[in-house]
Design an enzyme around this catalytic site. Structure first.
Site, PDB file in Angstrom:
ATOM      1  N   LYS A  75     -11.678   7.423 -13.417  1.00  0.00           N
ATOM      2  CA  LYS A  75     -11.094   6.983 -12.150  1.00  0.00           C
ATOM      3  C   LYS A  75      -9.756   8.107 -11.933  1.00  0.00           C
ATOM      4  O   LYS A  75      -9.531   8.485 -10.908  1.00  0.00           O
ATOM      5  CB  LYS A  75     -10.360   5.579 -12.105  1.00  0.00           C
ATOM      6  CG  LYS A  75      -9.432   5.351 -10.971  1.00  0.00           C
ATOM      7  CD  LYS A  75      -8.965   4.038 -10.739  1.00  0.00           C
ATOM      8  CE  LYS A  75      -7.864   4.028  -9.679  1.00  0.00           C
ATOM      9  NZ  LYS A  75      -7.142   2.739  -9.099  1.00  0.00           N
TER      10      LYS A  75
ATOM     11  N   PRO B  76       0.491  -4.039 -13.596  1.00  0.00           N
ATOM     12  CA  PRO B  76       1.004  -2.797 -12.896  1.00  0.00           C
ATOM     13  C   PRO B  76       0.719  -1.665 -13.481  1.00  0.00           C
ATOM     14  O   PRO B  76       0.305  -0.527 -13.140  1.00  0.00           O
ATOM     15  CB  PRO B  76       2.408  -2.948 -12.795  1.00  0.00           C
ATOM     16  CG  PRO B  76       2.820  -4.673 -12.698  1.00  0.00           C
ATOM     17  CD  PRO B  76       1.362  -5.093 -13.586  1.00  0.00           C
TER      18      PRO B  76
ATOM     19  N   THR C  77      -4.848   0.035 -13.562  1.00  0.00           N
ATOM     20  CA  THR C  77      -4.972   1.473 -13.536  1.00  0.00           C
ATOM     21  C   THR C  77      -3.498   1.676 -14.286  1.00  0.00           C
ATOM     22  O   THR C  77      -2.477   1.663 -13.926  1.00  0.00           O
ATOM     23  CB  THR C  77      -4.582   2.033 -12.020  1.00  0.00           C
ATOM     24  OG1 THR C  77      -5.605   1.690 -11.222  1.00  0.00           O
ATOM     25  CG2 THR C  77      -4.636   3.616 -12.161  1.00  0.00           C
TER      26      THR C  77
HETATM   27  P1  NAD Z   1       1.102  -6.140  -8.005  1.00  0.00           P
HETATM   28  O1  NAD Z   1       2.428  -5.532  -8.719  1.00  0.00           O
HETATM   29  O2  NAD Z   1       1.136  -6.443  -6.683  1.00  0.00           O
HETATM   30  O3  NAD Z   1       0.494  -7.034  -9.073  1.00  0.00           O
HETATM   31  C1  NAD Z   1       0.964  -7.111 -10.625  1.00  0.00           C
HETATM   32  C2  NAD Z   1       1.072  -8.593 -11.136  1.00  0.00           C
HETATM   33  O4  NAD Z   1       1.114  -8.564 -12.492  1.00  0.00           O
HETATM   34  C3  NAD Z   1       2.327  -9.213 -10.288  1.00  0.00           C
HETATM   35  O5  NAD Z   1       2.047 -10.285  -9.649  1.00  0.00           O
HETATM   36  C4  NAD Z   1       3.204  -9.297 -11.836  1.00  0.00           C
HETATM   37  O6  NAD Z   1       3.991 -10.454 -11.634  1.00  0.00           O
HETATM   38  C5  NAD Z   1       1.975  -9.477 -12.797  1.00  0.00           C
HETATM   39  N1  NAD Z   1       2.558  -9.365 -14.152  1.00  0.00           N
HETATM   40  C6  NAD Z   1       3.213  -8.294 -14.662  1.00  0.00           C
HETATM   41  N2  NAD Z   1       3.694  -8.522 -15.814  1.00  0.00           N
HETATM   42  C7  NAD Z   1       2.960  -9.580 -16.574  1.00  0.00           C
HETATM   43  C8  NAD Z   1       2.943 -10.198 -17.720  1.00  0.00           C
HETATM   44  N3  NAD Z   1       3.370  -9.702 -18.624  1.00  0.00           N
HETATM   45  N4  NAD Z   1       2.144 -11.470 -17.592  1.00  0.00           N
HETATM   46  C9  NAD Z   1       1.534 -11.914 -16.392  1.00  0.00           C
HETATM   47  N5  NAD Z   1       1.552 -11.348 -15.381  1.00  0.00           N
HETATM   48  C10 NAD Z   1       2.541 -10.134 -15.268  1.00  0.00           C
HETATM   49  O7  NAD Z   1       0.051  -4.755  -8.318  1.00  0.00           O
HETATM   50  P2  NAD Z   1      -1.313  -4.621  -7.672  1.00  0.00           P
HETATM   51  O8  NAD Z   1      -1.082  -3.882  -6.283  1.00  0.00           O
HETATM   52  O9  NAD Z   1      -1.754  -6.063  -7.604  1.00  0.00           O
HETATM   53  O10 NAD Z   1      -2.006  -3.683  -8.545  1.00  0.00           O
HETATM   54  C11 NAD Z   1      -2.434  -4.129  -9.872  1.00  0.00           C
HETATM   55  C12 NAD Z   1      -3.186  -2.842 -10.514  1.00  0.00           C
HETATM   56  O11 NAD Z   1      -4.032  -2.455  -9.554  1.00  0.00           O
HETATM   57  C13 NAD Z   1      -2.134  -1.753 -10.803  1.00  0.00           C
HETATM   58  O12 NAD Z   1      -2.608  -1.014 -11.912  1.00  0.00           O
HETATM   59  C14 NAD Z   1      -2.465  -0.602  -9.643  1.00  0.00           C
HETATM   60  O13 NAD Z   1      -2.370   0.614  -9.799  1.00  0.00           O
HETATM   61  C15 NAD Z   1      -4.132  -1.019  -9.370  1.00  0.00           C
HETATM   62  N6  NAD Z   1      -4.563  -0.726  -7.879  1.00  0.00           N
HETATM   63  C16 NAD Z   1      -3.862  -1.210  -7.021  1.00  0.00           C
HETATM   64  C17 NAD Z   1      -4.639  -1.037  -5.506  1.00  0.00           C
HETATM   65  C18 NAD Z   1      -3.720  -1.486  -4.242  1.00  0.00           C
HETATM   66  O14 NAD Z   1      -4.301  -0.986  -3.348  1.00  0.00           O
HETATM   67  N7  NAD Z   1      -2.511  -2.425  -4.466  1.00  0.00           N
HETATM   68  C19 NAD Z   1      -5.648  -0.281  -5.438  1.00  0.00           C
HETATM   69  C20 NAD Z   1      -6.187   0.050  -6.658  1.00  0.00           C
HETATM   70  C21 NAD Z   1      -5.982  -0.258  -7.987  1.00  0.00           C
END
Ligand code: NAD
Length: 306
Positions: free
Chosen positions: A172, A67, A97
């Site tokens: 980005k 995240p 990100t």
């Molecule tokens: P999300 O919260 O759905 O997924 C993050 C995952 O990381 C979760 O499953 C969480 O349990 C896991 N996590 C957190 N801490 C952890 C740890 N210490 N060890 C192992 N796992 C851990 O977030 P997302 O929507 O998948 O986004 C992920 C990244 O991608 C972010 O940085 C976001 O800004 C970027 N992003 C997201 C999108 C979108 O549309 N969702 C688009 C572009 C970029």
């Protein structure tokens, strides 16, 4: 035997990305702090692991999709984290990100420990992740970029090299600051046209051929019924949420402070998106900002006789 990839953070984005790797024949060793997510990964064919070190075991490449910066610092730097547990020469790919400072700091710690690391943030959301059509922007050495290219191409339709480690995330964030500002500008422009009783379709066509043309206006119209296939035609169902745009604008403002710069338009865009999110629209597509800037102009009918 297929190449083994560790995958840490299988949330909204990580899970469909890992699914693409599995479909392409890679062995994926998955780790997430959420048990239900690990269950979902197992159903897709990933090997479930119970620690960061276990996910990295036997993997030549480890991808992280977390995240925010604090999660990345924890997963890479803490005892039992990736830098301590990954075998020398492992390629670490962080697609989260996060802020530029964390990305650079973690990258140099990885290199000091005999590992390779690139930052490879993505544009494109969950839908693009599901069909392997993300866009990766990569920072790191050219050799690491070349090493990562085949794997990233499985998950993305474009893989662009930006420069030294930290440049992917830097580019980005700069891009999304430009996008946030220009989406507000596009929305304000079209709403002003409505208030002036201009024919909105004709206004749109003319600006798209004039000097006010920009990507947000042309490809992602914030007003409905001007072009096909955009969230404005679909009640602003995301797409890319306003909450995500707020996050990226915050990162941009952190970057601005870190180099003693000033970006008044970026700061204003952050304030506008923060207000929109505070009004309950964090999950609305970011082009829905036209609802905020438009006010009562939404109800202005076009009267060709006036
Ligand atoms: P999300 O919260 O759905 O997924 C993050 C995952 O990381 C979760 O499953 C969480 O349990 C896991 N996590 C957190 N801490 C952890 C740890 N210490 N060890 C192992 N796992 C851990 O977030 P997302 O929507 O998948 O986004 C992920 C990244 O991608 C972010 O940085 C976001 O800004 C970027 N992003 C997201 C999108 C979108 O549309 N969702 C688009 C572009 C970029």
């Amino acid at each position: 035997m297929s190449q083994t990839i560790g995958f840490i953070g299988l949330g909204n984005m990580g899970l469909p990305m890992a699914e693409q790797l599995l479909k392409a024949g890679y062995t994926v060793r998955a780790f997430d702090v959420s048990e239900s997510i690990l269950q979902a990964a197992s159903e897709l064919g990933a090997i479930v692991t119970r620690s960061i070190g276990e996910a990295a075991q036997g993997a030549s490449v480890v991808v992280t999709m977390l995240p925010a910066g604090r999660h990345v610092r924890s997963v890479y730097l803490e005892p039992g984290g990736l830098i301590e547990t990954a075998a020398p020469g492992t390629l670490l790919i962080d697609s989260s990100t996060i802020d530029v400072d964390t990305s650079r700091m973690v990258g140099s710690a990885a290199v000091d420990a005999g590992l390779e690391m690139i930052d490879a943030p993505v544009t494109g959301g969950v839908m693009a992740a599901r069909i392997g059509k993300l866009n990766f922007i990569v920072g790191g050495t050219e050799a690491s970029f070349k090493r990562a290219e085949a794997i990233l191409s499985v998950m993305g339709k474009s893989v662009l090299y930006a420069g030294a480690q930290g440049s992917g995330i830097g580019v980005k964030i700069c891009n999304n600051m430009c996008l946030g500002v220009s989406m507000i500008a596009a929305a304000e422009t079209l709403m002003l046209a409505k208030r002036l009783n201009l024919d909105i379709k004709r206004t749109y066509e003319i600006i798209n051929q004039a000097s006010g043309q920009n990507w947000a206006l042309s490809n992602y119209s914030p007003l409905p019924d001007l072009i096909d296939g955009v969230p404005s035609n679909n009640g602003y169902k995301p797409g890319f949420t306003a909450g995500m745009m707020r996050k990226d604008l915050r990162l941009a403002m952190d970057a601005v402070s870190s180099v003693d710069a000033s970006a008044p338009m970026g700061a204003q865009a952050l304030a506008v998106y923060s207000l929109f999110c505070a009004n309950g629209d964090a999950q609305t597509d970011y082009s829905g900002i036209s609802k905020l800037v438009g006010g009562d102009a939404w109800d202005y009918p076009f009267d060709p006789g006036k």
